[in-house]
Scaffold this motif. Structure first.
Motif, PDB file in Angstrom:
ATOM      1  N   VAL A  17       0.708  -1.311  -0.042  1.00 46.24           N
ATOM      2  CA  VAL A  17      -0.132   0.233   0.008  1.00 46.24           C
ATOM      3  C   VAL A  17       0.718   1.010  -0.138  1.00 46.24           C
ATOM      4  CG1 VAL A  17      -2.128  -1.062   1.045  1.00 46.24           C
ATOM      5  CG2 VAL A  17      -0.258   0.090   2.629  1.00 46.24           C
ATOM      6  N   TYR A  18       2.151   1.079   0.114  1.00 50.35           N
ATOM      7  CA  TYR A  18       2.954   2.370   0.560  1.00 50.35           C
ATOM      8  C   TYR A  18       4.492   1.767   0.120  1.00 50.35           C
ATOM      9  CZ  TYR A  18       3.704   7.001   1.664  1.00 50.35           C
ATOM     10  OH  TYR A  18       4.028   8.477   1.775  1.00 50.35           O
ATOM     11  N   ALA A  68      -6.241   1.263   4.572  1.00 49.19           N
ATOM     12  CA  ALA A  68      -4.861   1.890   4.810  1.00 49.19           C
ATOM     13  C   ALA A  68      -4.298   2.894   3.834  1.00 49.19           C
ATOM     14  CB  ALA A  68      -3.960   0.446   4.714  1.00 49.19           C
ATOM     15  N   ARG A  69      -4.718   2.583   2.618  1.00 49.87           N
ATOM     16  CA  ARG A  69      -4.386   3.739   1.873  1.00 49.87           C
ATOM     17  C   ARG A  69      -5.049   4.953   2.112  1.00 49.87           C
ATOM     18  NH1 ARG A  69      -5.090  -0.586  -2.327  1.00 49.87           N
ATOM     19  NH2 ARG A  69      -3.026  -1.264  -2.929  1.00 49.87           N
ATOM     20  N   LYS A  70      -6.289   5.158   2.470  1.00 45.23           N
ATOM     21  CA  LYS A  70      -7.122   6.283   2.936  1.00 45.23           C
ATOM     22  C   LYS A  70      -6.260   6.809   3.990  1.00 45.23           C
ATOM     23  CE  LYS A  70     -11.401   4.939   0.601  1.00 45.23           C
ATOM     24  NZ  LYS A  70     -12.687   4.364   1.013  1.00 45.23           N
ATOM     25  N   PHE A  71      -6.068   6.338   5.048  1.00 44.27           N
ATOM     26  CA  PHE A  71      -5.577   6.602   6.066  1.00 44.27           C
ATOM     27  C   PHE A  71      -4.026   7.199   5.759  1.00 44.27           C
ATOM     28  CE2 PHE A  71      -1.830   5.887   9.394  1.00 44.27           C
ATOM     29  CZ  PHE A  71      -2.789   6.473  10.504  1.00 44.27           C
ATOM     30  N   LEU A  72      -3.460   6.751   5.045  1.00 42.16           N
ATOM     31  CA  LEU A  72      -2.109   7.222   4.426  1.00 42.16           C
ATOM     32  C   LEU A  72      -2.143   8.571   3.726  1.00 42.16           C
ATOM     33  CD1 LEU A  72      -0.305   3.834   3.618  1.00 42.16           C
ATOM     34  CD2 LEU A  72       0.429   5.453   5.545  1.00 42.16           C
ATOM     35  N   ALA A  73      -3.291   8.648   3.039  1.00 40.10           N
ATOM     36  CA  ALA A  73      -3.476   9.833   2.244  1.00 40.10           C
ATOM     37  C   ALA A  73      -3.931  10.789   3.302  1.00 40.10           C
ATOM     38  CB  ALA A  73      -4.629   9.526   1.378  1.00 40.10           C
ATOM     39  N   ARG A  74      -4.847  10.829   3.920  1.00 41.19           N
ATOM     40  CA  ARG A  74      -4.996  11.592   5.124  1.00 41.19           C
ATOM     41  C   ARG A  74      -3.851  12.216   5.976  1.00 41.19           C
ATOM     42  NH1 ARG A  74      -9.276   8.214   6.409  1.00 41.19           N
ATOM     43  NH2 ARG A  74      -8.235   7.466   8.301  1.00 41.19           N
ATOM     44  N   HIS A  75      -2.873  11.108   6.251  1.00 40.04           N
ATOM     45  CA  HIS A  75      -1.769  11.479   7.015  1.00 40.04           C
ATOM     46  C   HIS A  75      -0.784  12.400   6.252  1.00 40.04           C
ATOM     47  CE1 HIS A  75       1.400  10.929  10.226  1.00 40.04           C
ATOM     48  NE2 HIS A  75       2.256  10.864   9.104  1.00 40.04           N
TER      49      HIS A  75
END
Length: 80
Positions: A17-18, A68-75
Motif C-alpha cells: 500500500v506504500y 490503509a491507503r485512505k489513512f496514509l493519504a489523510r496523514h
C-alpha cells in the motif's frame, strides 16, 4: 488495486500500500497503521549497505488495503 480484484483473491493476501526508501520511516508508518488496527508488515527492510537505495514496501492484508491507503493519504495531507 481495485476492490473487485481484491475480492477475487485471498482477502488475507498481503498487498503493498506504500513504498519508502528509509527503514526508520517504514517502521514509523507500520506502527501508525497498527495503531489504527491494521496489521502491517514491512518487505525489503533487510538491505544491509543499500539502505536508502532500494524500496521498502509496507504491506497489509488485501481486505484492509483501501482503509490503509485512505489513512496514509489523510496523514500525507496533514504533513504538507
Amino acid at each position: 488495486m481495485s476492490d473487485q480484484s481484491q475480492a477475487a483473491g485471498d482477502p488475507h493476501e498481503l498487498v503493498t500500500v506504500y513504498t519508502v526508501n528509509e527503514p526508520t520511516l517504514a517502521e514509523l508508518i507500520r506502527k501508525e497503521l497498527v495503531m489504527e488496527g491494521i496489521r502491517c508488515e514491512i518487505g525489503g527492510e533487510n538491505q544491509a549497505g543499500l539502505a536508502g537505495v532500494l524500496s521498502i514496501d509496507l504491506m497489509v492484508e488485501a481486505v484492509n488495503a483501501d482503509r490503509a491507503r485512505k489513512f496514509l493519504a489523510r496523514h500525507e495531507q496533514r504533513s504538507e
